[in-house]
Design an enzyme around this catalytic site. Structure first.
Site, PDB file in Angstrom:
ATOM      1  N   PRO A  87      54.154  60.315  38.090  1.00 40.14           N
ATOM      2  CA  PRO A  87      53.987  58.997  38.723  1.00 40.14           C
ATOM      3  C   PRO A  87      54.306  59.028  40.213  1.00 40.14           C
ATOM      4  O   PRO A  87      54.039  58.066  40.924  1.00 40.14           O
ATOM      5  CB  PRO A  87      54.980  58.109  37.955  1.00 40.14           C
ATOM      6  CG  PRO A  87      55.903  59.021  37.250  1.00 40.14           C
ATOM      7  CD  PRO A  87      55.209  60.329  37.075  1.00 40.14           C
ATOM      8  N   GLU A 114      62.721  63.292  31.248  1.00 41.70           N
ATOM      9  CA  GLU A 114      63.070  62.471  32.396  1.00 41.70           C
ATOM     10  C   GLU A 114      62.371  62.946  33.679  1.00 41.70           C
ATOM     11  O   GLU A 114      62.098  62.177  34.588  1.00 41.70           O
ATOM     12  CB  GLU A 114      64.596  62.482  32.555  1.00 41.70           C
ATOM     13  CG  GLU A 114      65.160  61.364  33.391  1.00 41.70           C
ATOM     14  CD  GLU A 114      64.576  60.000  33.049  1.00 41.70           C
ATOM     15  OE1 GLU A 114      64.422  59.692  31.855  1.00 41.70           O
ATOM     16  OE2 GLU A 114      64.267  59.251  33.996  1.00 41.70           O
ATOM     17  N   ARG A 151      32.768  63.682  33.640  1.00 42.27           N
ATOM     18  CA  ARG A 151      31.542  62.890  33.611  1.00 42.27           C
ATOM     19  C   ARG A 151      30.788  62.946  34.941  1.00 42.27           C
ATOM     20  O   ARG A 151      29.627  62.548  35.016  1.00 42.27           O
ATOM     21  CB  ARG A 151      31.815  61.448  33.178  1.00 42.27           C
ATOM     22  CG  ARG A 151      32.609  60.631  34.144  1.00 42.27           C
ATOM     23  CD  ARG A 151      33.143  59.392  33.469  1.00 42.27           C
ATOM     24  NE  ARG A 151      32.099  58.488  33.006  1.00 42.27           N
ATOM     25  CZ  ARG A 151      31.403  57.676  33.795  1.00 42.27           C
ATOM     26  NH1 ARG A 151      31.622  57.670  35.085  1.00 42.27           N
ATOM     27  NH2 ARG A 151      30.483  56.886  33.298  1.00 42.27           N
ATOM     28  N   ASP A 166      28.192  53.319  38.950  1.00 50.58           N
ATOM     29  CA  ASP A 166      29.491  52.927  38.417  1.00 50.58           C
ATOM     30  C   ASP A 166      30.345  52.235  39.468  1.00 50.58           C
ATOM     31  O   ASP A 166      30.202  52.504  40.666  1.00 50.58           O
ATOM     32  CB  ASP A 166      30.282  54.187  37.971  1.00 50.58           C
ATOM     33  CG  ASP A 166      29.974  54.575  36.550  1.00 50.58           C
ATOM     34  OD1 ASP A 166      29.407  53.762  35.816  1.00 50.58           O
ATOM     35  OD2 ASP A 166      30.329  55.717  36.179  1.00 50.58           O
TER      36      ASP A 166
HETATM   37  C1  LIG Z   1      58.747  59.650  31.538  1.00 48.19           C
HETATM   38  S1  LIG Z   1      57.750  60.413  32.755  1.00 48.19           S
HETATM   39  C2  LIG Z   1      58.956  60.938  33.919  1.00 48.19           C
HETATM   40  C3  LIG Z   1      59.048  60.038  35.096  1.00 48.19           C
HETATM   41  C4  LIG Z   1      60.119  60.454  36.093  1.00 48.19           C
HETATM   42  N1  LIG Z   1      61.412  60.097  35.613  1.00 48.19           N
HETATM   43  C5  LIG Z   1      59.862  59.768  37.430  1.00 48.19           C
HETATM   44  O1  LIG Z   1      60.396  58.687  37.657  1.00 48.19           O
HETATM   45  O2  LIG Z   1      59.088  60.294  38.231  1.00 48.19           O
HETATM   46  C6  LIG Z   1      57.291  61.906  31.951  1.00 48.19           C
HETATM   47  C7  LIG Z   1      55.970  62.519  32.391  1.00 48.19           C
HETATM   48  O3  LIG Z   1      54.907  61.634  32.135  1.00 48.19           O
HETATM   49  C8  LIG Z   1      53.858  61.846  33.065  1.00 48.19           C
HETATM   50  N2  LIG Z   1      53.556  60.566  33.710  1.00 48.19           N
HETATM   51  C9  LIG Z   1      54.205  59.398  33.514  1.00 48.19           C
HETATM   52  N3  LIG Z   1      53.659  58.413  34.233  1.00 48.19           N
HETATM   53  C10 LIG Z   1      52.633  58.961  34.923  1.00 48.19           C
HETATM   54  C11 LIG Z   1      51.691  58.445  35.860  1.00 48.19           C
HETATM   55  N4  LIG Z   1      51.697  57.182  36.234  1.00 48.19           N
HETATM   56  N5  LIG Z   1      50.763  59.300  36.364  1.00 48.19           N
HETATM   57  C12 LIG Z   1      50.751  60.594  36.012  1.00 48.19           C
HETATM   58  N6  LIG Z   1      51.622  61.142  35.134  1.00 48.19           N
HETATM   59  C13 LIG Z   1      52.556  60.341  34.589  1.00 48.19           C
HETATM   60  C14 LIG Z   1      54.335  62.912  34.041  1.00 48.19           C
HETATM   61  O4  LIG Z   1      53.789  64.154  33.648  1.00 48.19           O
HETATM   62  C15 LIG Z   1      55.835  62.853  33.863  1.00 48.19           C
HETATM   63  O5  LIG Z   1      56.434  64.072  34.178  1.00 48.19           O
END
Ligand SMILES: C[S@@+](CC[C@H](N)C(=O)[O-])C[C@H]1O[C@@H](n2cnc3c(N)ncnc32)[C@H](O)[C@@H]1O
Length: 230
Positions: A87, A114, A151, A166
């Site tokens: 994220p 985490e 795609r 699109d």
């Molecule tokens: C619970 S999340 C960890 C978030 C982390 N504690 C942070 O705040 O950055 C676990 C995993 O989900 C994926 N993930 C969660 N949200 C995401 C998003 N919005 N975009 C891309 N990957 C995401 C990532 O691979 C991340 O390492």
């Protein structure tokens, strides 16, 4: 195109790859997708891939060794574009999907727990986020990226122009679409679409795209106007 997905949950990914457009893209050899369980690269007896964070705090942290070992075991990993799903990454957009779809080989890393041991980041070229919210793990996010990219590979969609029209392709949302019946509960298909006049239909669709974008996504409309002025 070749895509390798590093994951702890292959079963979350495989079924999606075996349906619809993704299945077609694989079956017709537009893309070769491998799903790799990086837990297999853990060297301890219990095959753990996480550990407690140095300095304390809630949750577990993904360890660097199994991830990097799995990454290095991928043929051609040196030259592949390596994407870390997080994220904290750059926002994923249609433009980015288009750019990524031009790569010959992409490796996508799905996180869990985490967070990542920060050193994992050094082994990836780009960090990508699918939006400002937090998912439990990276699989759903990786599938979003893979679907949007695949795609756009020429030939994958049976009608290439459908990707061009699109939403987001030209900073515009797509125009309204209709199919049979001509009237449903008093709601009729716009006459122009039944006129058979191709040019008028195209103009109507552009007007609809513009007004819809202006109303729903003023930010996007601004970009559209700027791109037209260039
Ligand atoms: C619970 S999340 C960890 C978030 C982390 N504690 C942070 O705040 O950055 C676990 C995993 O989900 C994926 N993930 C969660 N949200 C995401 C998003 N919005 N975009 C891309 N990957 C995401 C990532 O691979 C991340 O390492």
């Amino acid at each position: 195109m070749r895509i390798d997905i590093l994951t702890l949950f292959p079963n979350m990914i495989e079924p999606v790859l075996n349906e619809s457009m993704m299945w077609r893209a694989k079956a017709y050899k537009f893309v070769n997708i491998n799903v790799i369980d990086y837990r297999a690269y853990s060297e301890d007896k219990r095959k753990t891939v996480d550990d407690t964070p140095y300095g304390g705090g809630a949750g577990m942290v993904l360890r660097v060794e199994p991830v990097i070992k799995a990454l290095r075991d991928i043929d051609g990993h040196e030259d592949a574009l390596k994407i870390l799903m997080t994220p904290q990454g750059i926002p994923f957009t249609q433009t980015r999907a288009k750019t990524l779809s031009k790569n010959k080989h992409v490796i996508i890393m799905c996180g869990h727990y985490e967070g990542y041991d920060e050193r994992i980041r050094d082994y990836f070229d780009v960090e990508v986020s699918i939006g400002d919210y937090v998912l439990t793990s990276g699989e759903v996010a990786a599938l979003v990226v893979v679907d949007a990219m695949v795609r756009l590979i020429p030939g994958v969609l049976s009608n290439a122009s459908s990707a061009e029209d699109d939403s987001f392709s030209n900073h515009l949302l797509e125009y309204p679409q209709y199919t049979r019946p001509r009237v449903f509960e008093g709601k009729a298909v716009p006459d122009i679409l039944l006129s058979g006049h191709h040019q008028n239909i195209q103009s109507w669709r552009l007007e609809q795209s513009e007004s819809r974008t202006k109303k729903r996504r003023p930010d996007l409309y601004q970009k559209y106007k700027e791109s037209k002025e260039k």
